[in-house]
Design an enzyme around this catalytic site. Structure first.
Site, PDB file in Angstrom:
ATOM      1  N   HIS A   8       6.155  -2.939  -7.602  1.00 31.29           N
ATOM      2  CA  HIS A   8       6.575  -2.853  -6.193  1.00 31.29           C
ATOM      3  C   HIS A   8       5.492  -3.486  -5.328  1.00 31.29           C
ATOM      4  CE1 HIS A   8       7.705  -1.572  -2.243  1.00 31.29           C
ATOM      5  NE2 HIS A   8       6.622  -0.829  -2.126  1.00 31.29           N
ATOM      6  N   HIS A  36      10.819  -2.768   4.145  1.00 29.43           N
ATOM      7  CA  HIS A  36       9.684  -2.163   3.433  1.00 29.43           C
ATOM      8  C   HIS A  36       9.041  -3.142   2.452  1.00 29.43           C
ATOM      9  CE1 HIS A  36       8.132   1.537   0.936  1.00 29.43           C
ATOM     10  NE2 HIS A  36       7.293   0.514   0.865  1.00 29.43           N
ATOM     11  N   GLU A  84       4.579   7.277  -5.124  1.00 26.54           N
ATOM     12  CA  GLU A  84       5.882   6.800  -5.579  1.00 26.54           C
ATOM     13  C   GLU A  84       6.130   7.178  -7.047  1.00 26.54           C
ATOM     14  OE1 GLU A  84       8.038   5.730  -3.677  1.00 26.54           O
ATOM     15  OE2 GLU A  84       7.106   4.694  -1.982  1.00 26.54           O
ATOM     16  N   HIS A  98       4.905  -6.164  -1.413  1.00 20.77           N
ATOM     17  CA  HIS A  98       5.405  -6.501  -0.080  1.00 20.77           C
ATOM     18  C   HIS A  98       5.473  -8.016   0.123  1.00 20.77           C
ATOM     19  CE1 HIS A  98       4.020  -2.313   1.648  1.00 20.77           C
ATOM     20  NE2 HIS A  98       4.948  -2.223   0.716  1.00 20.77           N
TER      21      HIS A  98
END
Length: 264
Positions: A141, A213, A118, A143
């Protein structure tokens, strides 16, 4: 061989990375190699300090990102390893002035190490921040379970209503995530398209909820980015708990939400 000495301020920021990584793992928000963290460290180093270390690896960055110094986690890295193996599973890299390559100038101390796939998204977000929100140096980032569930719900198609229902669950969500959550449309991981939709999200919101996501936040440091994600997910979790118990929550009224804006 030239080596990089980390300023005390950078060491302090990396300690925060280790702490937040532990939080993410404990929450089950960082399964296997899920998630990535980065920080713009350009302001902590002079050009002379970062040039001439490591070998250049070709990469197509946005032109204006030339000269950036970024801390970033590694591809295939398990975030839980950031707790005690920071130099093995993450690195600091220098983007050359032409923005055509990067050099790893600290960390990455394991075979076949490379920065996260990423990288283009992180570099693009840091470029956007440098131009519009220079106080925001960190990107996280991960989850978050309940937020991901919300990205599969029909509310995801109505961003204003999704935010209203999450905000109404407790005052802290409205106060500490005042701009709310962006319902970011699906884009393939590690692509420029994902970078673009995420940047669009940060133009108006505190959190970018990537459809089906995960979620991403940017803030002055990783701890504050964690706070955005933690508090936003708390609202989503409370909402889903009410649904699971079979009732529609009363929630804060629109008037009460408006009243809370004096604290944001």
């Amino acid at each position: 061989m030239k080596t990089l000495k980390l300023p005390i301020e950078v060491e302090a920021e990396l300690k925060k990375v280790s702490t937040v990584a532990g939080y993410l793992w404990q929450r089950e928000w960082a399964e296997r190699n899920a998630g990535n963290i980065s920080m713009n460290l350009t302001s902590f180093f002079s050009k002379d300090e970062v040039k001439g270390i490591g070998e250049e690896v070709p990469f197509d960055f946005p032109k204006e990102a030339g000269g950036f110094v970024l801390y970033i986690t590694g591809t295939g890295c398990y975030l839980r390893d950031l707790v005690d193996k920071l130099e093995e599973v993450s690195c600091i890299l220098y983007i050359n002035e032409a923005a055509t390559a990067y050099s790893i100038i600290w960390g990455g101390n394991r075979p076949n190490f490379g920065p996260t796939c990423e990288l283009i998204s992180h570099a693009s977000i840091h470029l956007f921040n440098s131009q519009h929100h220079p106080e925001n140096l960190a990107v996280v980032h991960t989850h978050p379970l309940e937020l991901i569930c919300m990205s599969h719900h029909e509310l995801f198609d109505d961003e204003e209503e999704l935010n209203r229902q999450i905000w109404m669950m407790c005052p802290e969500v409205k106060v500490f995530v005042p701009k709310g959550i962006h319902c970011t449309p699906y884009a393939l991981s590690s692509t420029a398209a994902l970078a673009k939709v995420t940047i669009d999200a940060f133009k108006t919101r505190n959190v970018s909820l990537w459809e089906k996501h995960g979620a991403t936040a940017t803030a002055p440091d990783v701890m504050k980015a964690w706070d955005f994600l933690d508090v936003a997910n708390k609202g989503a979790k409370l909402l889903m708990m009410c649904w699971a118990a079979g009732f529609k929550p009363a929630g804060l009224s629109n008037e009460q939400l408006t009243e809370l804006e004096q604290f944001t």
